[in-house]
Design a protein around this motif. Structure first.
Motif, mmCIF file in Angstrom:
data_model
loop_
_atom_site.group_PDB
_atom_site.id
_atom_site.type_symbol
_atom_site.label_atom_id
_atom_site.label_comp_id
_atom_site.label_asym_id
_atom_site.label_seq_id
_atom_site.Cartn_x
_atom_site.Cartn_y
_atom_site.Cartn_z
ATOM 1 N N ARG A 55 2.287 1.787 -3.470
ATOM 2 C CA ARG A 55 1.243 2.308 -4.356
ATOM 3 C C ARG A 55 1.018 3.792 -4.110
ATOM 4 N NH1 ARG A 55 -5.048 1.240 -3.665
ATOM 5 N NH2 ARG A 55 -5.844 2.310 -5.502
ATOM 6 N N GLU A 91 1.472 6.773 -6.899
ATOM 7 C CA GLU A 91 0.413 7.714 -7.272
ATOM 8 C C GLU A 91 0.796 9.148 -6.921
ATOM 9 O OE1 GLU A 91 -3.587 6.907 -6.956
ATOM 10 O OE2 GLU A 91 -3.421 4.747 -7.315
ATOM 11 N N ASP A 151 0.823 -1.212 0.000
ATOM 12 C CA ASP A 151 0.000 0.000 0.000
ATOM 13 C C ASP A 151 0.857 1.262 0.000
ATOM 14 O OD1 ASP A 151 -2.275 -1.509 -0.032
ATOM 15 O OD2 ASP A 151 -2.720 -1.317 2.095
#
Length: 790
Positions: free
Chosen positions: A569, A573, A566
């Motif tokens: 990620r 982003e 997580d």
């Protein structure tokens, strides 16, 4: 060794002695009031055990006002539980179901706040006692009266009987860490701008060592509690964030190499570092309440001005005009990238310091709120409300892999089954069956068995001691009344300074004395207690074996994997957000808030799993320092993503020009770095090969600099501010790449262990780890912490 020194070494701040002394005074007094003055056994029983629950099983931290508020809330909720438990006690199946529902709610809600977690065992006892002692509706007034007497007495005792000093476990270490890091940064500046003599070098090294020790002490304090040390108050919620941020700031300083002797010093970067040191000092003053917010705000403004000047200077001083694409291009690219390194380090450092100071400012603003604002729940600007914060924390664990959720479900089932079994078997004093289940139920079947054996041995020993006492004094209630406070004092103190089994023995003696005062029965009371404890241990063994028996080590591996996935990620982003901001045209993009929240939730689950891992008995296959390295790496990855977002959110609008080449290079670099963390995550779950740490690609630097030169050079041949931010974004990605070298060794050891043990015992094995010393409220009948009971 002197007895007081021996006791102080085992009972930090004498907190266990304080709890035991209060209980030794209040519990017999409340029991005597109910039994001798009021003459009602129900009032006496609930007054005695209510005092036990509210004085011995919980010890709230913080200012006296906060502690008394928490004590009052515990009394009110406990009163509700007494009523509900009594209503459900008449039917065995209803009682078992009610115990399971309430048990899950109490155990799970502890994830919201350390205050609630600290009160878990007290709240459970408030429901276990009435639900396991069957009584009609008419028994509620007497039970409430007993609980009410205990509540009032506990409130007075906390305020007046040896009141504990205000404890904020993180504030003092955070202040020390801020001052030490500020001194380290000031020393860096003095060393770079000074003569770099031998004395300067020695003083500089002393400052470096002191900063590392202060940050290490803060981190140890943070981990030395069985649950995350944060409450629902705004101040505690903001201060706890400082731990990760100060750790990250220390890592930035440790990885920031000073320029070699003879190399030109970037004075603009030095000015930023000096301003950051002053800002950190003002933050420490504010935390210590020796300074005000005005001084901190002024320091933050100076830090922002210094950073802006450095960025403007960087766009002029960079050797971008000399970057070419001929055969000598590599040397020129290296010169360009190296020239930006001091400014990037200063920018990274200024962001970390600004984040620290924003949290300190919010904590101070929360502390300065009026009584009316506190009552209405008005929050400082930039802080979410208490209910929203509680919802976020609970939602973070509403996930099937959450260890806290697993422990809550397992505990609820164990307690519900214990109530049902006790009612169906018709044992006397059936609540001891439930208390035994609560005391020994652990995170895996092996440790449940270990604690069950110790619990039984301790209970048998206490039975023998109690029987011997009764053989000597008979049923003389005067002697028993004299022994009762002494027994309570020893029962409260023994678990903290001795062992689980000794705590069980001491508490069994208390029960033998207590029930022989109510209804003299001699040694038979102790024998019945041994039977009840054996039945409760059997329930906990069965539940522990059937539900998630793999232990905290396996859960830690999965929590690490999810947190790295997580967080990677989130970083990807954040970089993608920056690439859109650095170009013109297209649809405006919003920050990846949802991904940031998911990464934060995974980090919370990891923190709770890691604490569960620390509390679990047994040997560990990987040294604690290496496991801690893997855990703290998550914060560095998330904070790098935060820094990238902050970097591009400074732009008021999207910059003009074609940035397609620069965008492509950043996206490719991001995919390469975050892909490594995805592979790491998979290896921690499946036991696959952990890839070697990535090496820096000079060709990628060449392509990115080409993109900067072609797309972002202004009419004067200088790099634009957007160009600098693009390079700095690449540097943040490179910091995440360098982190891989630190994580590689521990990650490979964990993955190899996982592959060798496919049943899931990722981190349970052969290397012993010394358990940290703690001083926490003892669990029911034992010295285990509340976290262990979870």
């Amino acid at each position: 060794m002197h007895p007081l020194r021996w006791l102080a070494d085992r009972d930090r701040d004498l907190s266990a002695l304080r709890r035991a002394a209060r209980a030794a005074i209040v519990m017999p007094a409340m029991f005597a009031l109910g039994d001798r003055v009021i003459g009602d056994a129900g009032v006496a029983t609930f007054a005695a055990f209510g005092s036990f629950a509210m004085l011995l099983l919980v010890d709230f931290n913080g200012p006296m006002r906060d502690r008394l508020q928490a004590q009052a809330a515990l009394a009110v909720v406990g009163a509700v539980f007494v009523c509900v438990g009594t209503l459900a006690s008449r039917n065995a199946w209803l009682a078992g179901a009610a115990m399971a529902v309430v048990g899950f709610g109490v155990l799970f809600v502890g994830v919201v706040s350390s205050v609630l977690a600290a009160a878990t065992t007290s709240l459970l006892l408030a429901f276990i006692l009435p639900v396991s002692l069957a009584g009609p509706v008419s028994a509620i007034p007497a039970r409430l009266a007993g609980w009410g007497l205990a509540s009032v007495a506990a409130f007075v005792a906390v305020a007046l009987l040896w009141p504990a000093p205000a404890r904020d476990p993180l504030r003092a270490p955070a202040i020390a860490a801020c001052r030490a890091l500020a001194a380290r940064m000031s020393s860096d500046v003095d060393y770079m701008l000074g003569g770099r003599t031998g004395n300067d070098r020695q003083a500089h090294q002393v400052a470096i060592d002191a900063a590392g020790q202060a940050v290490g002490a803060l981190h140890r304090t943070f981990l030395a509690t069985p649950y995350r040390p944060t409450g629902l108050s705004t101040s505690t919620r903001t201060i706890v964030r400082l731990v990760d941020e100060l750790n990250w700031l220390d890592a930035i300083l440790r990885h920031s190499a000073l320029p070699p002797d003879g190399m030109t010093v970037n004075r603009a970067a030095c000015a930023v570092k000096a301003a950051a040191a002053q800002t950190l000092e003002r933050g420490a003053d504010l935390l210590e309440r020796s300074g005000g917010p005005t001084e901190l705000h002024a320091a933050l403004d100076r830090l922002t001005d210094a950073r802006d000047r450095m960025e403007r200077d960087a766009t002029v001083d960079l050797p971008i005009a000399r970057v070419a694409t001929d055969t000598d291009g590599k040397h020129q690219v290296d010169e360009f990238v190296s020239s930006l390194d001091p400014t990037f380090r200063a920018q990274e450092l200024s962001f970390a310091v600004s984040a620290v100071e924003r949290n300190i400012d919010l904590a101070d603003a929360a502390d300065r709120r009026s009584w009316w604002d506190r009552l209405l729940g008005h929050q400082p600007i930039g802080v979410i409300g208490t209910l929203s914060a509680a919802g976020e924390r609970a939602a973070a664990h509403a996930e099937r892999h959450s260890v806290w959720l697993h422990n809550s479900v397992r505990g609820a089932i164990g307690l519900g089954v214990a109530v049902l079994v006790a009612d169906l078997t018709g044992v006397q004093h059936s609540f001891w069956v439930v208390l035994a289940t609560l005391s020994v139920l652990r995170s895996n079947a092996l440790n449940t068995g270990q604690n069950a054996l110790r619990g039984l041995l301790g209970t048998v020993a206490g039975f023998v001691i109690g029987a011997a006492l009764l053989a000597v004094i008979g049923t003389d209630t005067t002697a028993l009344w004299i022994l009762l406070p002494i027994a309570i004092l020893l029962a409260g103190l023994a678990p903290a300074v001795a062992t689980f089994a000794i705590g069980q023995a001491a508490f069994t003696v208390v029960i033998v004395i207590l029930f022989n005062i109510i209804q003299p029965a001699g040694w038979r009371v102790g024998l019945l207690r041994v039977e009840d404890i054996a039945l409760g241990c059997a329930v906990s063994l069965v539940v522990g074996a059937l539900f998630w028996p793999r232990g905290a080590g396996a859960a830690l591996g999965r929590a690490l994997a999810e947190a790295y996935a997580d967080s990677a990620r989130y970083l990807a982003e954040a970089v993608e957000f920056g690439t859109f901001r650095c170009g013109s045209g297209g649809t405006p993009v919003t920050p990846p808030t949802d991904v940031a929240v998911a990464a934060a939730a995974a980090s919370r689950r990891l923190d709770d799993t890691f604490r569960n891992y620390l509390a679990e008995h047994g040997s560990k296959p990987i040294p604690l320092a290496e496991v801690t390295t893997l855990v703290t790496g998550i914060a560095a990855l998330r904070l790098a993503a935060d820094a990238v977002l902050d970097l591009w959110q400074q732009e008021d609008h999207q910059a003009a020009g074609d940035r397609s080449a620069a965008r492509t290079e950043l996206i490719q670099a991001s995919a390469r770095v975050t892909g490594w963390y995805a592979d790491l995550s998979e290896s921690l779950v499946k036991g696959g090969h952990v890839p070697d740490p990535l090496l820096r690609e000079s060709s990628a630097d060449q392509r990115l600099v080409d993109a900067v030169r072609h797309d972002l050079r202004d009419s004067n041949g200088n790099a634009s501010a957007t160009a600098v931010r693009i390079i700095w974004t690449a540097d943040h990605l490179d910091a995440a790449r360098r982190l891989q070298q630190t994580l590689f060794g521990p990650a490979r050891a964990a993955a190899q262990r996982r592959a060798a043990d496919p049943l899931g015992h990722l981190m349970s094995g052969y290397l012993h780890r010394a358990r940290p010393t703690r001083s926490s409220p003892p669990d029911v009948e034992s010295g285990v912490t509340t976290a262990a009971a979870r």
